[in-house]
Design an enzyme around this catalytic site. Structure first.
Site, short mmCIF file in Angstrom:
data_model
loop_
_atom_site.label_atom_id
_atom_site.label_comp_id
_atom_site.label_asym_id
_atom_site.label_seq_id
_atom_site.Cartn_x
_atom_site.Cartn_y
_atom_site.Cartn_z
N GLY A 206 0.95 -1.17 0.19
CA GLY A 206 -0.01 0.04 -0.04
C GLY A 206 0.89 1.21 -0.03
O GLY A 206 1.83 1.26 -0.45
N GLY A 210 0.81 4.89 5.28
CA GLY A 210 0.28 3.85 5.93
C GLY A 210 1.26 2.67 6.22
O GLY A 210 1.27 2.12 7.32
N GLU A 230 5.34 -3.33 1.43
CA GLU A 230 5.86 -2.92 -0.01
C GLU A 230 5.07 -1.40 -0.16
O GLU A 230 3.77 -1.60 -0.16
CB GLU A 230 5.28 -3.90 -1.13
CG GLU A 230 5.79 -3.66 -2.52
CD GLU A 230 4.92 -3.25 -3.59
OE1 GLU A 230 4.58 -2.10 -3.62
OE2 GLU A 230 4.24 -4.13 -4.24
N CYS A 267 1.88 -0.33 -8.75
CA CYS A 267 3.25 0.18 -8.10
C CYS A 267 4.28 0.13 -9.01
O CYS A 267 5.25 0.92 -8.56
CB CYS A 267 3.49 -0.68 -6.84
SG CYS A 267 3.42 -2.57 -7.21
N GLU A 354 6.13 9.90 -5.75
CA GLU A 354 5.05 8.96 -6.52
C GLU A 354 3.80 9.55 -6.74
O GLU A 354 3.24 10.15 -5.89
CB GLU A 354 4.82 7.42 -5.91
CG GLU A 354 3.80 6.35 -6.73
CD GLU A 354 3.53 5.20 -5.72
OE1 GLU A 354 3.25 4.24 -6.19
OE2 GLU A 354 3.52 5.38 -4.42
#
Length: 484
Positions: A206, A210, A230, A267, A354
């Site tokens: 995620g 978090g 990850e 991702c 990102e």
């Protein structure tokens, strides 16, 4: 709307996982392989129902996306079953006693890997099958012999419950202990489970905020546990001058196809494209982006996060829009931005974080020296790609150290979206890509996260675990006295 799991139910789940840990650890590799195959068969049998549920809750298209993702998920389960059959993952090693050992007389020492215990898996939202209830973390934990408590993602709760019921029933019918698997719901419930001393390891796919919060909880426990998160990645792509000259327009088209795939909600989406100054591809890039149809985001929360992140990058000094993003409710058209290398270096960290969604940034570079400076400003991620020509080996060789520093998977003339499941796959990288750079969440090596080594010194054969007995009842490949 699915309710959070109540405290009494969570306690039953955690107690069941703890009770199942011993029988699960004592199971044979062949037995666990049968468990995984049974789960794969059950999911395949319910494919039509599951794909329909997933499509309703995630806005993802049933075909080819969701059908393909479910097929990947059941393939993955069967691949782990095969890994159990060959036994390499246990790392069984035997050093017989040796009175003439150069370090002095050596005792008999035998080492193998054992299950770490109950694992808490936080499911992902962007892959409702492959990184969710029956995804890679669950498959690898079960292959290791660990019970799984699965914290469902709120983006697909009904699918999570239905998949969870199929997984649990298939496991128990195949001989697994009753508490081997359960699904729970709720953010606070996940945190409570993570703090529970019966949980021995956790995994997560995620966001960086978090994942980092959960990582800190796992490490702040009285007994810290491994946390395999990850988190995030910008996945830079470097285009060399030779590749630009040889196939620039084809690269532009393929790059757009990669960063807009699945509305950019991967991702491994290439978030940065490094092109030589004067590349002349603006027209081809604009045409390719404009040809991409609008796509819905997974949910409103992700859509809002994408809009905020894109606005933040768009407002950075030096950033120009080649194609502006469009929105019609939950549906977005892609955005393509650009910036020069000098302005990129001056802009700071905000310009290369990102942006989860259908947007990417083109960065121009003057020469190899500037390209290396640009790459060295980036945070590590999951992947780094080179679009180059073999005739440019000297140029590429000078850039590779920067790319190796950045990523766990390097690609040559391919694209990072699409992560096959295999023995050699590496899906991980230095922080903030992951919280554990020595591990992978995809591929058969993922099982290593949920095992720990134990050495047995001087024990009689009758008291050794089956993996280390002289008669080798499991027929494992073993390293004996240094020889494989």
């Amino acid at each position: 709307m699915t309710q959070d799991t109540d405290s009494a139910t969570l306690e039953r789940v955690l107690a069941g996982a703890a009770a199942a840990a011993g029988p699960a650890a004592a199971s044979t590799p062949a037995g666990r392989a049968a468990w995984l195959i049974a789960v794969a068969d059950a999911l395949d049998d319910a494919a039509e129902e599951l794909v329909a549920l997933a499509a309703a809750e995630t806005h993802l298209p049933p075909a080819p996306r969701l059908k393909g993702e479910l097929a990947r998920t059941t393939f993955q389960l069967r691949l782990f079953a095969g890994e159990l059959d060959n036994g390499h993952f246990l790392g069984a090693t035997i050093d017989h006693a040796d009175a003439a050992w150069p370090m002095g007389p050596r005792p008999d020492i035998r080492r193998s890997l054992i299950p770490i215990g109950p694992v808490l898996v936080f499911a992902a939202g962007n892959f409702p099958f492959a990184f969710s209830v029956a995804g890679g973390d669950t498959a690898s934990a079960l292959a290791a012999g660990c019970p799984v408590v699965l914290k469902a993602h709120p983006g697909h709760p009904e699918l999570s419950d239905r998949t969870g019921a199929l997984v649990h029933d298939a496991l128990v019918a195949a001989g697994a202990p009753e508490g081997i698997f359960a699904v729970v719901h709720g953010v606070d419930v996940g945190v409570t489970a993570l703090r529970d001393e019966r949980i021995a390891a956790a995994s997560f796919t995620g966001s960086v905020p978090g994942g980092r919060a959960l990582f800190d909880i796992a490490n702040g426990r009285p007994s810290p546990i491994p946390f395999y998160g990850e988190l995030g990645s910008v996945n830079p792509v470097v285009v060399t001058p030779g590749a630009l000259a040889a196939r620039g327009e084809a690269i532009a088209k393929a790059y757009v196809g990669s960063f807009t795939l699945g509305a950019g909600q991967f991702c491994t989406k290439p978030g940065l494209l490094f092109l030589p100054e004067g590349h002349g591809l603006d027209g081809a890039l604009k045409e390719a982006v404009s040809a991409v149809a609008a796509q819905p985001m997974l949910n409103e929360r992700i859509a809002q996060g994408y809009t905020r992140a894109l606005s933040g990058i768009r407002e950075m000094p030096g950033v120009e829009a080649l194609v502006e993003s469009g929105q019609d409710g939950p549906v977005f058209t892609p955005a393509l931005l650009s910036i020069s290398g000098k302005e990129f270096l001056a802009a700071g960290k905000g310009v290369h974080q990102e942006c989860f969604g259908p947007a990417s940034l083109v960065v121009t570079y003057a020469d190899r020296a500037e390209l290396v400076r640009l790459l060295d400003r980036l945070e590590p991620g999951l992947t780094a790609t080179v679009q180059g020509e073999e005739s440019e080996a000297e140029l590429v060789r000078g850039v590779l150290p920067s790319l190796v520093r950045l990523a766990g998977r390097l690609l040559w003339n391919e694209w990072p979206t699409g992560v096959t499941v295999s023995w050699a796959q590496q899906h991980g990288g230095p922080y903030p890509a992951t919280t554990s750079p020595g591990s992978t969440s995809v591929g058969t090596a993922a099982v290593e996260r949920f095992l720990r080594p134990v050495a047995w010194q001087g024990f009689p054969d009758a008291l050794l675990p089956d993996a280390l007995r002289d008669d080798n009842p499991w027929k494992l490949p073993r390293r004996t006295d240094g020889r494989r």
